[in-house]
Design a protein around this motif. Sequence first.
Motif, PDB file in Angstrom:
ATOM      1  N   ILE A 128      -6.879 -15.940  36.853  1.00 13.97           N
ATOM      2  CA  ILE A 128      -5.867 -14.934  36.539  1.00 13.97           C
ATOM      3  C   ILE A 128      -5.246 -14.383  37.819  1.00 13.97           C
ATOM      4  CG2 ILE A 128      -5.496 -12.656  35.499  1.00 13.97           C
ATOM      5  CD1 ILE A 128      -7.780 -13.435  33.525  1.00 13.97           C
ATOM      6  N   LEU A 129      -6.084 -14.210  38.845  1.00 18.50           N
ATOM      7  CA  LEU A 129      -5.584 -13.723  40.132  1.00 18.50           C
ATOM      8  C   LEU A 129      -4.579 -14.703  40.726  1.00 18.50           C
ATOM      9  CD1 LEU A 129      -5.879 -11.445  42.197  1.00 18.50           C
ATOM     10  CD2 LEU A 129      -7.673 -12.779  43.309  1.00 18.50           C
ATOM     11  N   GLN A 130      -4.861 -15.996  40.634  1.00 23.19           N
ATOM     12  CA  GLN A 130      -3.935 -17.011  41.127  1.00 23.19           C
ATOM     13  C   GLN A 130      -2.594 -16.935  40.389  1.00 23.19           C
ATOM     14  OE1 GLN A 130      -7.135 -20.353  40.995  1.00 23.19           O
ATOM     15  NE2 GLN A 130      -5.502 -21.139  42.319  1.00 23.19           N
ATOM     16  N   LEU A 131      -2.651 -16.781  39.076  1.00 24.67           N
ATOM     17  CA  LEU A 131      -1.421 -16.705  38.294  1.00 24.67           C
ATOM     18  C   LEU A 131      -0.603 -15.468  38.664  1.00 24.67           C
ATOM     19  CD1 LEU A 131      -2.616 -17.735  34.706  1.00 24.67           C
ATOM     20  CD2 LEU A 131      -1.426 -19.144  36.384  1.00 24.67           C
ATOM     21  N   SER A 132      -1.284 -14.371  38.971  1.00 22.40           N
ATOM     22  CA  SER A 132      -0.563 -13.129  39.284  1.00 22.40           C
ATOM     23  C   SER A 132       0.092 -13.182  40.652  1.00 22.40           C
ATOM     24  CB  SER A 132      -1.521 -11.936  39.210  1.00 22.40           C
ATOM     25  OG  SER A 132      -2.453 -11.959  40.280  1.00 22.40           O
ATOM     26  N   ARG A 133      -0.437 -14.010  41.553  1.00 24.51           N
ATOM     27  CA  ARG A 133       0.092 -14.082  42.921  1.00 24.51           C
ATOM     28  C   ARG A 133       1.138 -15.168  43.104  1.00 24.51           C
ATOM     29  NH1 ARG A 133      -5.598 -13.590  46.356  1.00 24.51           N
ATOM     30  NH2 ARG A 133      -5.852 -11.310  46.181  1.00 24.51           N
ATOM     31  N   ALA A 134       1.140 -16.148  42.206  1.00 28.47           N
ATOM     32  CA  ALA A 134       2.031 -17.303  42.369  1.00 28.47           C
ATOM     33  C   ALA A 134       3.479 -16.940  42.010  1.00 28.47           C
ATOM     34  CB  ALA A 134       1.549 -18.455  41.496  1.00 28.47           C
ATOM     35  N   HIS A 135       4.403 -17.719  42.547  1.00 27.31           N
ATOM     36  CA  HIS A 135       5.816 -17.556  42.221  1.00 27.31           C
ATOM     37  C   HIS A 135       6.130 -18.375  40.973  1.00 27.31           C
ATOM     38  CE1 HIS A 135       6.768 -15.402  45.916  1.00 27.31           C
ATOM     39  NE2 HIS A 135       6.042 -16.300  46.584  1.00 27.31           N
ATOM     40  N   HIS A 136       6.453 -17.698  39.876  1.00 24.70           N
ATOM     41  CA  HIS A 136       6.822 -18.386  38.643  1.00 24.70           C
ATOM     42  C   HIS A 136       7.604 -17.427  37.763  1.00 24.70           C
ATOM     43  CE1 HIS A 136       3.706 -16.165  36.451  1.00 24.70           C
ATOM     44  NE2 HIS A 136       2.844 -16.501  37.391  1.00 24.70           N
ATOM     45  N   GLN A 137       8.125 -17.933  36.656  1.00 22.25           N
ATOM     46  CA  GLN A 137       8.955 -17.128  35.759  1.00 22.25           C
ATOM     47  C   GLN A 137       8.162 -16.479  34.632  1.00 22.25           C
ATOM     48  OE1 GLN A 137      12.852 -18.892  34.608  1.00 22.25           O
ATOM     49  NE2 GLN A 137      11.987 -20.789  35.432  1.00 22.25           N
ATOM     50  N   GLY A 138       6.904 -16.878  34.473  1.00 20.99           N
ATOM     51  CA  GLY A 138       6.134 -16.457  33.320  1.00 20.99           C
ATOM     52  C   GLY A 138       5.568 -15.060  33.438  1.00 20.99           C
ATOM     53  N   CYS A 139       4.974 -14.609  32.331  1.00 19.18           N
ATOM     54  CA  CYS A 139       4.261 -13.332  32.290  1.00 19.18           C
ATOM     55  C   CYS A 139       2.936 -13.563  31.582  1.00 19.18           C
ATOM     56  CB  CYS A 139       5.081 -12.283  31.542  1.00 19.18           C
ATOM     57  SG  CYS A 139       4.202 -10.694  31.354  1.00 19.18           S
ATOM     58  N   ILE A 140       1.860 -13.104  32.194  1.00 19.31           N
ATOM     59  CA  ILE A 140       0.525 -13.214  31.595  1.00 19.31           C
ATOM     60  C   ILE A 140       0.144 -11.827  31.084  1.00 19.31           C
ATOM     61  CG2 ILE A 140      -1.926 -13.642  32.004  1.00 19.31           C
ATOM     62  CD1 ILE A 140       0.771 -15.329  34.102  1.00 19.31           C
ATOM     63  N   LEU A 141      -0.101 -11.735  29.798  1.00 15.44           N
ATOM     64  CA  LEU A 141      -0.524 -10.485  29.161  1.00 15.44           C
ATOM     65  C   LEU A 141      -2.005 -10.612  28.816  1.00 15.44           C
ATOM     66  CD1 LEU A 141       0.356  -7.703  27.988  1.00 15.44           C
ATOM     67  CD2 LEU A 141       0.743  -8.879  25.821  1.00 15.44           C
ATOM     68  N   LEU A 142      -2.810  -9.724  29.366  1.00 11.11           N
ATOM     69  CA  LEU A 142      -4.259  -9.799  29.227  1.00 11.11           C
ATOM     70  C   LEU A 142      -4.759  -8.566  28.488  1.00 11.11           C
ATOM     71  CD1 LEU A 142      -6.770 -11.470  30.344  1.00 11.11           C
ATOM     72  CD2 LEU A 142      -6.769  -9.866  32.247  1.00 11.11           C
ATOM     73  N   THR A 143      -5.678  -8.747  27.529  1.00  9.07           N
ATOM     74  CA  THR A 143      -6.329  -7.608  26.896  1.00  9.07           C
ATOM     75  C   THR A 143      -7.812  -7.625  27.247  1.00  9.07           C
ATOM     76  OG1 THR A 143      -6.976  -8.657  24.800  1.00  9.07           O
ATOM     77  CG2 THR A 143      -4.719  -7.818  24.962  1.00  9.07           C
ATOM     78  N   SER A 144      -8.367  -6.440  27.463  1.00  2.24           N
ATOM     79  CA  SER A 144      -9.769  -6.357  27.861  1.00  2.24           C
ATOM     80  C   SER A 144     -10.307  -4.966  27.567  1.00  2.24           C
ATOM     81  CB  SER A 144      -9.916  -6.659  29.360  1.00  2.24           C
ATOM     82  OG  SER A 144     -11.255  -6.484  29.786  1.00  2.24           O
TER      83      SER A 144
END
Length: 492
Positions: free
Chosen positions: A213-229
């Motif tokens: 998840i940390l990698q996805l948050s730091r990378a350059h991309h157009q997406g959005c990751i929505l996480l519930t916890s």
Amino acid sequence: MSNSLKASTTGLVIVDKARKRLGWTKTSTARWWQDAHTSRATLRRFWQGDRIQQEIFIAICQAVGINDWQSIADIPNADFEELSTQYLDWDEAPDIESFYGRNQELTQLEEWIVGDRCKLIIITGIAGIGKTSLALALADRLQLQFDGLIWRSLDSALSLVSLLDGLLNIFEETAVDDIPQDTATLIHHLQQRRCLLILDGLNESQKHYHQFILQLSRAHHQGCILLTSREQANIIESKTKTVRSLTLTGLAKAEAVELFQGRGFTGKEIGLSTLIQLYRGNPLALKLVTPLIQSVFGGNIGAFLSQNTIVIGDRLRAIFKQQFKQLCDLEQNILYWLAIWQQPISFSRLQTHLLISLDPATILDAIVSLERRSLLEKWICSGEPAFTLQPLVMKIVTDELVERATQEIIQVMQSQDISDFKVLRTHWLLRPGSDDIVGDRILHQLHEKLWRIYNTNLGQMLEEFLVLLNDQSPLVIGYITCNLTTIINRLG
């Protein structure tokens, strides 16, 4: 007339208002597609503006009370070019019965996702507070603004490799041969198109997902990751412009009243406000307790409240117990003390009751960890922060404490070894400063449970335990003598 229909823009607005009055989501309320004798996939196509069979179109409208389906349909436009989400995979998304309120939260999340183009958003909160329902409602609202929407439930047994394989299979027709099939591959696909990836149900034990998840948050991309916890993950402790978090609290009173009205109450019952506050507006807890109030108390909320107890369904209880078992010993001990106190206690006063003196920083770390898990309530008493437990948590921790104390007494009865006393050594179960022994609920529960097991032999057995404590050091004895003596006095 064509055998297929699609909804007009104005028609969708009308249907949207109708479903909101029922507390239904656009595509995740199972009753909707069941009443229309169709599927969730078809209901999604309806909202996307796709053509669907005329009889199903009519049934979808009638399910929310709209009989004038012609006012919803866009009949003249036969040459409509169908809208479709290129990548749509949210079959793992759960069905929900109803959804109320949360307009402020939905607006905030939409602003972060659409306006600020955030790459990672985490919704946190205590079990049952509505994190998954909010994510579903948000997906309903935003799905057409993305090229793809993917929902994954993070089962504790699901490995990162399996999760990645499942995600990459969605993009298989555009797979890139020269990029390894790992997180980098997923990032590549998120760079090519704007996707909303919802990962539902991360818990503290799933460390294998954190780096991903940390990698996805730091990378350059157009997406959005929505996480519930249920827990504020360490991966977003340092927030940036593209990383945000929302801690979900209970429903506002007006929203909770709507929930009760949707379940057969008028919303004007005596005690309703007290009940909502008792459960802190937790929607799942309120939904679980309403059938009991209706069946046992005939809908009389005041009669239920007069029992002076909190009822927790098996589902919520299992979640809380699982979360409790994941805590370290110090965190559990702090929760036990807060359950014993039953009211806000300051940090300095909490320190004085710990049997072994600890570095204040260690205790503070444990309190921060419990706050991150949404298990504590913070109050300001005489200008100093004080901590207590939410009533739902208080009930679970109290029951856990009584069960553990019971098992320790059973174990010592068998082993005759006082080292088997743990919580009875470290915690005095009588609320500090209380002389009302009969009124103390924890000792009362423990006494009742032990009496059912040992009956008239209980007093003699506890007296024998006291003999075992002779000549032991104060540190070894701790609170054991206080606890055993208090129970013996109750027997008299």
